[in-house]
Motif scaffolding. Structure first.
Motif, PDB file in Angstrom:
ATOM      1  N   MET A   1     -19.612 -37.094 -46.000  1.00 56.40           N
ATOM      2  CA  MET A   1     -20.638 -37.050 -44.955  1.00 56.40           C
ATOM      3  C   MET A   1     -21.071 -35.607 -44.721  1.00 56.40           C
ATOM      4  N   ASP A   2     -22.367 -35.322 -44.801  1.00 59.18           N
ATOM      5  CA  ASP A   2     -22.847 -33.968 -44.602  1.00 59.18           C
ATOM      6  C   ASP A   2     -23.291 -33.804 -43.155  1.00 59.18           C
ATOM      7  N   GLU A   3     -22.680 -32.845 -42.480  1.00 56.70           N
ATOM      8  CA  GLU A   3     -23.069 -32.596 -41.095  1.00 56.70           C
ATOM      9  C   GLU A   3     -24.489 -32.044 -41.077  1.00 56.70           C
ATOM     10  N   GLU A   4     -25.218 -32.332 -40.010  1.00 56.88           N
ATOM     11  CA  GLU A   4     -26.565 -31.810 -39.915  1.00 56.88           C
ATOM     12  C   GLU A   4     -26.524 -30.307 -39.671  1.00 56.88           C
ATOM     13  N   LEU A   5     -27.322 -29.558 -40.436  1.00 58.57           N
ATOM     14  CA  LEU A   5     -27.282 -28.104 -40.353  1.00 58.57           C
ATOM     15  C   LEU A   5     -28.543 -27.557 -39.701  1.00 58.57           C
ATOM     16  N   ILE A   6     -28.418 -26.356 -39.144  1.00 53.05           N
ATOM     17  CA  ILE A   6     -29.581 -25.652 -38.609  1.00 53.05           C
ATOM     18  C   ILE A   6     -29.615 -24.275 -39.282  1.00 53.05           C
ATOM     19  N   SER A   7     -30.814 -23.828 -39.681  1.00 51.82           N
ATOM     20  CA  SER A   7     -30.881 -22.520 -40.342  1.00 51.82           C
ATOM     21  C   SER A   7     -30.739 -21.425 -39.298  1.00 51.82           C
ATOM     22  N   LYS A   8     -30.326 -20.255 -39.748  1.00 48.87           N
ATOM     23  CA  LYS A   8     -30.147 -19.127 -38.824  1.00 48.87           C
ATOM     24  C   LYS A   8     -31.483 -18.781 -38.163  1.00 48.87           C
ATOM     25  N   LYS A   9     -32.535 -18.796 -38.960  1.00 49.88           N
ATOM     26  CA  LYS A   9     -33.873 -18.471 -38.446  1.00 49.88           C
ATOM     27  C   LYS A   9     -34.270 -19.407 -37.315  1.00 49.88           C
ATOM     28  N   GLU A  10     -34.040 -20.708 -37.543  1.00 47.00           N
ATOM     29  CA  GLU A  10     -34.401 -21.697 -36.530  1.00 47.00           C
ATOM     30  C   GLU A  10     -33.538 -21.524 -35.274  1.00 47.00           C
ATOM     31  N   LEU A  11     -32.261 -21.238 -35.481  1.00 52.54           N
ATOM     32  CA  LEU A  11     -31.345 -21.053 -34.347  1.00 52.54           C
ATOM     33  C   LEU A  11     -31.792 -19.883 -33.468  1.00 52.54           C
ATOM     34  N   LEU A  12     -32.120 -18.751 -34.103  1.00 60.96           N
ATOM     35  CA  LEU A  12     -32.507 -17.563 -33.344  1.00 60.96           C
ATOM     36  C   LEU A  12     -33.787 -17.819 -32.552  1.00 60.96           C
ATOM     37  N   GLU A  13     -34.738 -18.514 -33.201  1.00 59.27           N
ATOM     38  CA  GLU A  13     -35.999 -18.820 -32.520  1.00 59.27           C
ATOM     39  C   GLU A  13     -35.773 -19.771 -31.358  1.00 59.27           C
ATOM     40  N   LEU A  14     -35.023 -20.826 -31.622  1.00 53.26           N
ATOM     41  CA  LEU A  14     -34.800 -21.876 -30.633  1.00 53.26           C
ATOM     42  C   LEU A  14     -34.109 -21.329 -29.386  1.00 53.26           C
ATOM     43  N   LYS A  15     -33.115 -20.454 -29.584  1.00 53.46           N
ATOM     44  CA  LYS A  15     -32.323 -19.962 -28.452  1.00 53.46           C
ATOM     45  C   LYS A  15     -32.784 -18.593 -27.952  1.00 53.46           C
ATOM     46  N   GLY A  16     -33.756 -17.998 -28.649  1.00 50.22           N
ATOM     47  CA  GLY A  16     -34.254 -16.699 -28.216  1.00 50.22           C
ATOM     48  C   GLY A  16     -33.208 -15.594 -28.284  1.00 50.22           C
ATOM     49  N   ILE A  17     -32.370 -15.611 -29.317  1.00 53.05           N
ATOM     50  CA  ILE A  17     -31.387 -14.540 -29.467  1.00 53.05           C
ATOM     51  C   ILE A  17     -31.714 -13.716 -30.715  1.00 53.05           C
ATOM     52  N   SER A  18     -31.229 -12.490 -30.729  1.00 60.66           N
ATOM     53  CA  SER A  18     -31.546 -11.570 -31.822  1.00 60.66           C
ATOM     54  C   SER A  18     -30.432 -11.588 -32.875  1.00 60.66           C
ATOM     55  N   TYR A  19     -30.750 -10.989 -34.028  1.00 54.55           N
ATOM     56  CA  TYR A  19     -29.717 -10.840 -35.068  1.00 54.55           C
ATOM     57  C   TYR A  19     -28.513 -10.095 -34.489  1.00 54.55           C
ATOM     58  N   GLY A  20     -28.813  -9.005 -33.758  1.00 58.33           N
ATOM     59  CA  GLY A  20     -27.759  -8.150 -33.214  1.00 58.33           C
ATOM     60  C   GLY A  20     -26.815  -8.926 -32.299  1.00 58.33           C
ATOM     61  N   THR A  21     -27.384  -9.793 -31.458  1.00 58.09           N
ATOM     62  CA  THR A  21     -26.567 -10.609 -30.549  1.00 58.09           C
ATOM     63  C   THR A  21     -25.703 -11.594 -31.323  1.00 58.09           C
ATOM     64  N   LEU A  22     -26.308 -12.264 -32.280  1.00 54.75           N
ATOM     65  CA  LEU A  22     -25.558 -13.236 -33.096  1.00 54.75           C
ATOM     66  C   LEU A  22     -24.382 -12.560 -33.798  1.00 54.75           C
ATOM     67  N   TYR A  23     -24.649 -11.384 -34.393  1.00 54.90           N
ATOM     68  CA  TYR A  23     -23.576 -10.714 -35.126  1.00 54.90           C
ATOM     69  C   TYR A  23     -22.544 -10.079 -34.193  1.00 54.90           C
ATOM     70  N   ARG A  24     -22.953  -9.706 -32.971  1.00 57.42           N
ATOM     71  CA  ARG A  24     -21.967  -9.204 -32.016  1.00 57.42           C
ATOM     72  C   ARG A  24     -21.016 -10.334 -31.617  1.00 57.42           C
ATOM     73  N   TRP A  25     -21.568 -11.531 -31.392  1.00 55.15           N
ATOM     74  CA  TRP A  25     -20.722 -12.690 -31.063  1.00 55.15           C
ATOM     75  C   TRP A  25     -19.771 -12.992 -32.208  1.00 55.15           C
ATOM     76  N   LYS A  26     -20.266 -12.818 -33.427  1.00 57.83           N
ATOM     77  CA  LYS A  26     -19.386 -13.053 -34.581  1.00 57.83           C
ATOM     78  C   LYS A  26     -18.265 -12.011 -34.613  1.00 57.83           C
ATOM     79  N   ARG A  27     -18.613 -10.745 -34.337  1.00 61.67           N
ATOM     80  CA  ARG A  27     -17.573  -9.705 -34.323  1.00 61.67           C
ATOM     81  C   ARG A  27     -16.535  -9.973 -33.248  1.00 61.67           C
ATOM     82  N   LYS A  28     -16.979 -10.510 -32.107  1.00 59.92           N
ATOM     83  CA  LYS A  28     -16.061 -10.808 -31.000  1.00 59.92           C
ATOM     84  C   LYS A  28     -15.341 -12.146 -31.198  1.00 59.92           C
TER      85      LYS A  28
END
Lengths: 214, 192
Positions: free
Chosen positions: A1-28
């Motif tokens: 079963m393949d889980e439904e995926l969302i692209s990074k581009k779509e995620l950033l647009e949808l939630k209004g977050i920047s690359y920098g924010t996404l990668y800071r959350w990943k670092r944390k």
């Protein structure tokens, strides 16, 4: 079963977050590494995320950002265990599990349960109360989880219960997107362990907090 | 936690320390975790290096595992075979990362060849200092990208400045793109 995926581009647009924010959350460590899924597309390699998991996670980070530090939040959201020991009766007393859940879990945790045990009783108990699982199913799921010796792996897994011709069987999957099962079996129950752990930690923190105030 | 200080030439198995200070040549067999690192000389690590605070490196440092530091100040050459994460890095010299560099803010004054598989994060600024080497990467992705003397396959960012002596196969940008006349970009895509 393949889980439904969302692209990074779509995620950033949808939630209004920047690359920098996404990668800071990943670092944390607010977003687990394994949620960054690489796929080849016609424009080259792109990053995708499990859609439901990431949207829920981004919402919970954005909602709680002001009260808790990112490091504090990482502790709640990560699958890392709490150092606790609690009996099923105490959990019932706190209103975390029902009597039905307590009696279904009792054979497995006669004394005090550790974090993993309490999490199993709590999460399976909720599905039992919600009608997704029978008492026997709940026992099957808990028995299989307690039999998984590698707790680190279990905490990052997805646990499922399937039924085929009336017979239930439980599987613990480390990477659900890379698995496939007998198509004539029916998926009855699914539990994502990191998500279940986050819900459990948030609940026990608030219940124990209330108790302290009384 | 114990501090660790050495002068001269030495080797250690690794471990967890407070402040670590190295003047000379150090070889570390395993993982090293510390609160701060001050290094003058050269260092070779077979494991990973984790620094909760600041790393101040003058010299050459080669790490076979991953590197993680809150702050990095470097004059010299840093080579990380695995992944590297940092909130803030000011580097003067060259940087090579075999995996992904996840960075809050990077200022690299390029002196000598640098190669990173993927550099992602908030702000990525690369200035040419001296030497014939280029900065090379498969992917540079961030909010603010301002690069010189770089050969990149894909650049993806909000505000992107491609300076002199750069080549890029594809640039995807959101707010703005500025390309120097002495830079060559094959494909430019504005994201809305």
């Amino acid at each position: 079963m393949d889980e439904e995926l969302i692209s990074k581009k779509e995620l950033l647009e949808l939630k209004g977050i920047s690359y920098g924010t996404l990668y800071r959350w990943k670092r944390k460590r607010l977003i687990p590494d394994e949620w960054f899924v690489r796929r080849s597309t016609h424009t080259g390699q792109e990053t995708f995320f499990p859609r439901d998991l990431i949207l829920e996670r981004v919402d919970s980070i954005m909602n709680s950002k002001e009260e808790v530090s990112l490091d504090g939040l990482a502790k709640i959201l990560s699958g890392a265990p709490l150092d606790i020991s609690i009996t099923l009766d105490e959990m019932k007393g706190l209103g975390m599990i029902s009597e039905a859940a307590r009696s279904a879990a009792e054979p497995f945790f006669p004394g005090a349960a550790d974090f993993d045990g309490a999490l199993m009783a709590y999460s399976v108990g909720r599905s039992l109360d919600g009608g997704d699982l029978s008492t026997e199913d709940a026992g099957t799921v808990i028995r299989n989880m307690t039999a998984t010796e590698d707790r680190e792996t279990l905490r990052r897994s997805t646990v499922r219960l399937y039924r085929k011709q009336g017979v239930a069987f439980c599987v613990v999957l480390f990477d659900p997107s890379k698995s496939s099962f007998d198509i004539s079996s029916k998926l009855v129950f699914e539990m994502n362990m990191p998500r279940a752990a986050a819900a459990f930690k948030a609940d026990i923190a608030s219940k124990r907090g209330e108790e302290d105030h009384e | 936690m114990n501090d660790f200080e050495m002068k001269g030439k030495s080797s250690m198995s690794g471990g967890t320390f407070g402040a670590v200070r190295v003047d000379g040549i150090l070889s570390v067999k395993g993982d090293l975790t510390c609160s701060t690192l001050e290094m003058n000389g050269s260092c070779r690590m077979n494991g990973s290096l984790r620094i909760s605070g600041k790393a101040d490196i003058d010299g050459v440092c080669r790490i076979s595992g991953d590197m993680d530091a809150e702050d990095i100040d470097l004059d010299g050459r840093l080579t990380v075979a695995g992944d590297m994460t940092s909130e803030n890095a000011r580097l003067n010299g060259s940087l090579s990362v075999g995996g992904t560099l996840n960075i809050g803010s990077l200022d690299l004054k390029l002196h000598g060849s640098s190669k990173i598989k993927e550099a992602v994060g908030g702000r990525i600024v690369i200035r040419h200092s001296k030497g014939a080497g280029y900065f090379r990467a498969d992917l540079v992705e961030g909010d603010e990208i301002d690069i010189e003397r770089s050969k990149i396959k894909v650049v993806r960012g909000d505000k992107v400045v491609i300076g002199k002596d750069c080549t890029a196969d594809r640039i995807e940008y959101r707010s703005s793109l500025d390309v120097h006349p002495k830079a060559a970009v094959k494909e430019k895509i504005k994201l809305d």
